[in-house]
Design an enzyme around this catalytic site. Structure first.
Site, PDB file in Angstrom:
ATOM      1  N   GLU A 198       5.479   0.263  -2.371  1.00  0.00           N
ATOM      2  CA  GLU A 198       6.049   0.131  -3.712  1.00  0.00           C
ATOM      3  C   GLU A 198       5.093  -0.383  -4.777  1.00  0.00           C
ATOM      4  OE1 GLU A 198       6.883  -1.862  -1.024  1.00  0.00           O
ATOM      5  OE2 GLU A 198       7.173  -3.943  -1.658  1.00  0.00           O
ATOM      6  N   ASN A 199       3.771  -0.195  -4.656  1.00  0.00           N
ATOM      7  CA  ASN A 199       2.821  -0.675  -5.664  1.00  0.00           C
ATOM      8  C   ASN A 199       3.339  -0.430  -7.080  1.00  0.00           C
ATOM      9  OD1 ASN A 199       0.876  -0.782  -3.395  1.00  0.00           O
ATOM     10  ND2 ASN A 199       1.024   1.433  -3.589  1.00  0.00           N
ATOM     11  N   GLU A 203      11.585   2.634  -2.426  1.00  0.00           N
ATOM     12  CA  GLU A 203      10.360   2.165  -3.098  1.00  0.00           C
ATOM     13  C   GLU A 203      10.612   1.986  -4.591  1.00  0.00           C
ATOM     14  OE1 GLU A 203       8.310   1.147  -0.975  1.00  0.00           O
ATOM     15  OE2 GLU A 203       9.084   2.299   0.717  1.00  0.00           O
TER      16      GLU A 203
HETATM   17  N1  TRP Z   1       6.657  -2.595   1.537  1.00  0.00           N
HETATM   18  C1  TRP Z   1       6.669  -1.367   2.289  1.00  0.00           C
HETATM   19  C2  TRP Z   1       8.114  -0.925   2.295  1.00  0.00           C
HETATM   20  O1  TRP Z   1       8.809  -0.852   1.398  1.00  0.00           O
HETATM   21  C3  TRP Z   1       6.188  -1.573   3.691  1.00  0.00           C
HETATM   22  C4  TRP Z   1       4.787  -1.163   3.979  1.00  0.00           C
HETATM   23  C5  TRP Z   1       4.193  -0.025   3.601  1.00  0.00           C
HETATM   24  C6  TRP Z   1       3.836  -1.823   4.778  1.00  0.00           C
HETATM   25  N2  TRP Z   1       2.932   0.037   4.118  1.00  0.00           N
HETATM   26  C7  TRP Z   1       2.694  -1.046   4.832  1.00  0.00           C
HETATM   27  C8  TRP Z   1       3.844  -3.006   5.478  1.00  0.00           C
HETATM   28  C9  TRP Z   1       1.553  -1.421   5.549  1.00  0.00           C
HETATM   29  C10 TRP Z   1       2.725  -3.378   6.204  1.00  0.00           C
HETATM   30  C11 TRP Z   1       1.585  -2.600   6.227  1.00  0.00           C
HETATM   31  O2  TRP Z   1       8.801  -0.690   3.193  1.00  0.00           O
HETATM   32 ZN    ZN Z   2      10.475  -1.982   1.364  1.00  0.00          ZN
END
Ligand code: TRP
Ligand code: ZN
Length: 884
Positions: free
Chosen positions: A271-272, A305
Site C-alpha cells: 500500500e505505498n 491496498e
Molecule cells: N502491507 C501489505 C498488505 O497489505 C503486506 C506486504 C506486502 C508485506 N509485501 C510485503 C509484508 C513484504 C511483508 C513483506 O497486505
Molecule cells: Zn494490508
C-alpha cells in the site's frame, strides 16, 4: 548471522525514538548493479526522548560512500558504519541535516526487499524493514517525514519514473542519455510506505472524481503486451474509492493514484502512499487467463491496498507489534466491500472457511500468537493469518457489539483524533469506546490472548415453565507462553427454531426482547433463559459466525438436518450442511478407516438434503454451489484434531463423494445440464455463481466413479471458453490415471507455456493432485525448464501448493513429502529467507499427526534445526519444534 538478530524483541520495551526526521530528500542514480542514493535528512533530537544519545541509524548491506552533518563531511573516527547500521556519537543538540551518499546493488537483490529488479524494471518493497536496505535511516513506523524524491535513470530503458505523492518536475539530464523525475509527497509517512519504480512499462489510465469534486488521475502500469488485462483492476479500484466514501466517509487525498504490477513479489501487494505495488497475479485478468476466484481476489486486494490509504497510511502503527491495527481493520474493510458488491452470505462463508483453514491451525499449534503479539524475533514472520484474518474478526465483533452506526461514529472519531499519527490498538479501542459510550476494556483480551476459544453450549428445555435455557461456557486453551487466560466478551448471535422451522421470538426472563438474537457472553460460565417457548426448539448458534470461536454443542444429526433445511440464517444453514458431512467423515476416518458412516443411512440422508437445497431456486447460485461442496481433507483433519491419518481422511471423503454422486446422480446431472449455457464470460456474482455450482455438481458426478462421468469432465475441459471452466475441470481430472487427463494437461501446457501467471496454474494443479507419486511428480517439476526457485509465484504454485494443498502427498506415510519441503526451503533460505520461512509454516500441525507421520515430521524438523538457517527460518523451525 548476528546472534543478536535471534533475540526476541518485546512490546513492553517500546521507547520513543531518540531522534526525529522531518523531511527526507532522496536522489536516486539508478543503475542495475550499482545504484547511488543521496539522502538529505532534516533531523532533530526527539523532545520526548532522553537527550544526548548517539545517533543510531538502521542499515542492511548498504555501502556508505560519504557522510556529512550540516554540510560538513565527517572524518572516519566520527562515525561507524557496519552491515547493520550507522552510528554517529556526536550530533548537534538542535536541528541538523544529515547527508548520506550510499550504494546498493538492485540486480543482486534476490530477497526482494529494498530496491530490486523485476523483469528489467526497478522496484521497491520496504514494509516492514526494507528501507534500511536502500539507505541508513530510522527505519521504524513511528518516525514520520515528508519526502521529496528525485529519480534519475537511463531514459531508453526506464521511460517510466515513479515515486510516492504528486509529480512535480521532469526533464532530461543534458548531454547524457538519462532523464529524471521529481515527486513530492505532502503527507508525512513512515519509511515502510516509501516506494520507487523505474522501467519500461505500459500504462492504462482512467480518472475518479471524489465526493468533494476533486479529480484524481488513476494509472495502472504493467508489462508491455498486458494492457488488455487491466480493466477489471481499474474497475475494482473505482468501486473501492466510491465505496469508501459512501460507507466510511473516506476520500482520497492526492492528485494521482498509481498501481504498478510486477512479476517478482514476496506477498500479494503493498500500500505505498499513492504508489501501490502489486504482485501481477493480483492485477492481470482476462476471461481466458483468470478464474472467477482470481477476479474476486483482484477485486478484494485492489480494495484492500486502496483502503490502507486511511487505515495504515494516514493513521499508521506506532510499532510493528501493532500490525493488526492496520491489517485487521483493512481486511475487515475489504471483506465488507466485497460482501456489499456480491452476495453477502457467500462472501461470509468464504471468509470463515479461509479463517478456519488457515488461522485456526495456527492458533492451535506451536506458532500460536496473539493478534497483537507481545514479542517476535523476525517481524516478517508475523504477517500471519492471525494478525490479518483473526484481526479482521475482532473488528467485525466490535461492529456487531456496537452496532453499525456507533462503530462508524467510533471510526470517524479515530480518523479525526489520530490523523497523521502512529498509534496503538489501545488508541483504536479508546476512540470506539468514547464515541459509543461502551466500555471496551475487557475486549483488549482478544488482542492479547492467543488461541481459539471453545464455546461449549447446551440447551435445556423446561416443559413446565415453557422456557429454554442456553448454557454457555468459554474454554480458553493454553498456548505457548500463555497457560492461563481471562474470559473475553463474545458476541453470540442465535436463533431458536420452532417445529415448522420458523424463528421463535426471543424474550429473556427480565422481559428483554432480543430482536437481533444477539447475546453478549462475558463470563466463563453463563446461562440465558428464554420464556414463552411452547415446545422444545432447535438452537441455531453463532449465526453469521459472530465470533472467531470453536462452537461445540450436543446436537444430533436430525437437528442438524433440520437446520440444514430451515435455518433462516444463510451462514448457519450452510454450516449445518458442513457439520452433517463432517460428522460422517470424522466417524469414518477416526482411528482407522470405517466405511459405514460414509456409505450408510446418514450419507444418503445428507445426499437427499443436498439435492433439495440445490434445487431451491430462491437461493443464489453461488450459495447453492457452496452447499454442494464437501468439507476439504484439511477441514476433516481439523475436526479430528488428533491422531491424523491423511490417507484415511481421503478415503472417507472419496467414499462420501461417491455415495452422494450416485445417490443424487439425476439431480446433479440435471443441474449440470441446466447451467450449461452461461453466455459470454462476465465476472459478476451471478455468472460466477452458475459456474461454481455447475463445477460443484461436476465434481460430485465424477466422484460417483462412473466412467462416462470422467468423460464429462474431459469434455468440460475441451469445451471450456474461460479459465474457470478450464482450470477446475483440469483439477478434477488431475488425480486420475487416464489418457484424457494426460491430454488435457499437455494441451494446457502447450497453450500457456509462455504465460507466466497461467503456467503457474499448470504447476499448481499437479502439485495439488492427490496421487501416490505426487512427491516424485513435484520433485520432477523442480527441474522443469520453466521452473525457477527465484520467482515467488512459481515457488508458491509448485512447492506451496504441494505443502498446503495436497494433504495426502505432503503427509505421505514414508515422510518423503516432509523431506522434500525441507530441502526446497533450505535452498530458498539462502537468498530469500522471507519466502523460505513462509513455506516452513506448513509444518505447524505436525504434533496432531498419527505417531508414525509425527515421528517423520519431527526428524525432518530436527534436521532443519541443525542446518544453517536465516533468522526468519530459525524462528519458525525452533518454535515449531517447541524447544525454546
Ligand atoms: N502491507 C501489505 C498488505 O497489505 C503486506 C506486504 C506486502 C508485506 N509485501 C510485503 C509484508 C513484504 C511483508 C513483506 O497486505
Ligand atoms: Zn494490508
Amino acid at each position: 548471522m548476528h546472534e543478536s538478530d535471534r533475540q526476541p524483541k518485546h512490546l513492553s520495551d517500546y521507547a520513543a525514538p531518540d531522534y526525529l526526521i522531518e523531511t527526507v530528500d532522496l536522489d536516486f542514480h539508478l543503475e542495475p548493479e550499482r545504484t547511488i542514493v543521496h539522502a538529505d535528512l532534516a533531523m532533530r533530537p526527539n523532545p520526548e526522548a532522553k537527550a544526548a544519545r548517539p545517533l543510531v541509524l538502521d542499515g542492511e548491506g548498504v555501502e556508505l560512500i560519504s557522510i556529512a552533518v550540516d554540510g560538513k563531511p565527517l572524518q572516519p573516527d566520527e562515525y561507524s558504519a557496519t552491515e547493520t547500521g550507522l552510528t554517529v556519537p556526536d550530533v548537534p543538540t538542535g536541528p541538523f541535516t544529515l547527508s548520506l551518499k550510499t550504494a546498493c546493488n538492485p540486480e543482486a537483490n534476490e530477497a526482494l526487499l529494498g530496491l530490486y529488479r523485476s523483469n528489467g524494471a526497478f522496484c521497491t518493497q520496504c514494509e516492514p524493514e526494507g528501507f534500511r536496505r536502500i539507505t541508513f535511516f530510522l527505519d521504524r513506523p513511528d518516525v514520520l517525514a515528508t519526502y521529496r524524491v528525485r529519480l534519475e535513470a537511463d531514459k531508453k530503458t526506464n521511460p517510466v519514473l515513479l515515486s510516492n505523492g504528486n509529480p512535480v518536475e521532469r526533464g532530461d539530464v543534458e548531454g547524457t542519455d538519462r532523464h529524471y523525475a521529481v515527486w513530492e509527497d505532502p503527507h508525512p509517512k513512515p519509511s515502510y510506505l516509501f516506494a520507487a519504480v523505474a522501467g519500461d512499462l505500459a500504462k492504462i489510465s482512467d480518472s475518479f472524481t471524489t465526493q468533494s469534486g476533486r479529480e484524481v488521475a488513476l494509472n495502472i502500469y504493467v508489462e508491455h503486451g498486458k494492457e488488455d488485462r487491466c480493466d477489471w483492476a481499474m474497475e475494482s479500484l473505482k468501486n473501492a474509492m466510491k465505496w469508501d466514501e459512501e460507507r466510511f466517509g473516506r476520500e482520497y487525498d492526492l492528485d494521482v493514484f498509481n498501481i504498478v504490477a510486477v512479476s517478482d513479489f514476496n506477498m500479494g501487494a503493498m500500500e505505498n502512499k499513492g504508489l501501490n505495488i502489486f504482485n501481477d497475479k493480483l492485477v492481470l485478468a482476462r476471461p481466458d487467463t483468470a478464474s472467477d476466484a482470481d477476479y474476486a481476489a483482484i477485486e478484494g486486494v485492489i480494495a484492500h491496498e486502496y483502503f490502507h490509504n486511511w487505515t495504515g497510511n494516514r493513521i499508521t502503527c506506532r510499532d510493528w507489534f501493532q500490525l493488526c491495527l492496520k491489517e485487521g481493520l483493512t481486511v475487515f474493510r475489504d471483506q465488507e466491500f466485497s460482501a456489499d458488491l456480491r452476495a453477502g452470505p457467500v462472501k461470509r462463508i468464504l471468509d470463515v472457511r479461509n479463517l478456519k483453514s488457515r488461522q485456526f491451525p495456527e492458533d492451535s499449534g506451536p506458532l500460536a500468537h496473539p493478534v497483537r503479539p507481545g514479542s517476535y524475533i523476525e517481524i516478517n514472520n508475523f504477517y500471519t493469518a492471525t494478525v490479518y484474518e483473526k484481526g479482521a474478526e475482532l473488528c467485525r465483533m466490535l461492529q456487531t457489539m456496537l452496532g453499525r452506526d456507533d462503530f462508524r461514529k467510533g471510526l470517524d472519531l479515530y480518523f479525526e483524533r489520530h490523523d497523521g499519527q502512529a498509534v496503538t490498538v489501545e488508541d483504536f479501542l479508546a476512540a470506539l469506546a468514547d464515541a459509543s459510550g461502551k466500555d471496551l476494556s475487557e475486549f483488549m483480551h482478544w488482542y492479547n490472548q492467543a488461541g481459539t476459544p471453545e464455546l461449549a453450549c447446551s440447551l435445556d428445555y423446561d416443559q413446565q415453565s415453557k422456557t429454554a435455557t442456553l448454557n454457555v461456557s468459554q474454554i480458553l486453551p493454553a498456548t505457548p507462553g500463555q497457560p492461563n487466560k481471562e474470559p473475553m466478551p463474545i458476541p453470540l448471535r442465535i436463533g431458536l427454531l420452532g417445529p415448522n422451522g420458523d424463528d421463535l421470538p426471543l424474550t429473556l426472563e427480565d422481559g428483554t426482547e432480543l430482536s437481533d438474537g444477539l447475546l453478549e457472553v462475558t463470563e466463563r460460565e453463563q446461562s440465558f433463559t428464554f420464556t414463552g417457548i411452547p415446545t422444545p426448539p432447535t438452537p441455531s448458534l453463532l449465526r453469521e459466525f459472530s465470533a472467531p470461536v470453536r462452537l461445540t454443542q450436543t446436537i444430533d444429526l436430525e437437528q442438524i438436518e433440520f437446520l440444514m433445511m430451515h435455518d433462516s440464517d444463510p451462514f448457519n444453514r450452510w454450516q449445518a450442511a458442513q457439520s452433517y458431512a463432517a460428522k460422517l467423515l470424522t466417524d469414518a476416518a477416526r482411528d482407522r478407516y470405517n466405511p459405514e458412516p460414509v456409505k450408510g443411512q446418514g450419507a444418503s440422508r445428507l445426499a437427499k438434503a443436498l439435492a433439495v437445497t440445490a434445487n431451491e431456486e430462491e437461493l443464489a447460485y453461488a450459495y447453492r454451489g457452496e452447499m454442494l461442496k464437501l468439507p476439504s481433507e484439511s477441514d476433516i483433519a481439523r475436526e479430528l484434531a488428533r491422531n491424523i491419518d491423511t490417507d484415511a481422511i481421503r478415503e472417507a471423503r472419496e467414499t462420501l463423494r461417491e455415495t452422494i454422486g450416485n445417490a443424487i446422480h439425476a439431480d446433479l446431472a440435471g443441474i449440470y445440464e441446466e447451467l450449461a449455457d452461461t453466455g459470454p464470460y462476465s465476472p459478476d456474482g451471478i455468472s460466477a455463481g452458475k459456474r461454481s455450482m455447475r463445477i460443484a455438481a461436476l465434481d460430485l458426478l465424477v466422484g460417483s466413479g462412473k466412467d462416462d462421468e470422467l468423460e464429462r469432465a474431459a469434455a468440460h475441459y475441451r469445451g471450456a471458453t474461460n479459465m474457470t471452466d478450464a482450470i477446475y475441470s483440469l483439477l478434477i481430472l488431475a488425480p486420475h490415471d487416464d489418457p484424457r487427463r494426460d491430454e488435457a494437461m499437455a494441451d494446457f501446457y502447450e497453450r500457456w507455456k509462455d504465460d507466466a501467471l497461467v503456467l503457474d496454474k499448470w504447476f499448481a494443479v499437479q502439485a495439488r493432485s492427490a496421487r501416490p507419486d505426487s512427491v516424485e511428480i513435484v520433485e520432477g517439476l523442480l527441474s522443469h525448464p520453466k521452473f525457477s526457485l527465484k520467482n515467488p509465484n512459481r515457488v508458491r504454485a509448485l512447492i506451496g501448493s504441494f505443502a498446503n494443498g495436497n494433504p495426502t502427498g505432503f503427509n505421505r506415510k514414508d515422510g518423503a513429502g516432509y523431506e522434500f519441503l525441507a530441502e526446497c526451503a533450505l535452498r530458498i533460505d539462502k537468498f530469500n529467507p522471507h519466502m523460505a520461512a513462509r513455506l516452513l509454516g506448513a509444518f505447524e500441525s505436525w504434533r496432531f499427526l498419527e505417531p508414525n507421520r509425527e515421528a517423520h515430521a519431527k526428524a525432518t524438523l530436527e534436521g532443519l534445526a541443525n542446518a544453517e538457517l536465516s533468522t526468519d527460518s530459525y524462528e519458525i523451525v525452533s518454535k515449531t519444534l517447541g524447544d525454546e
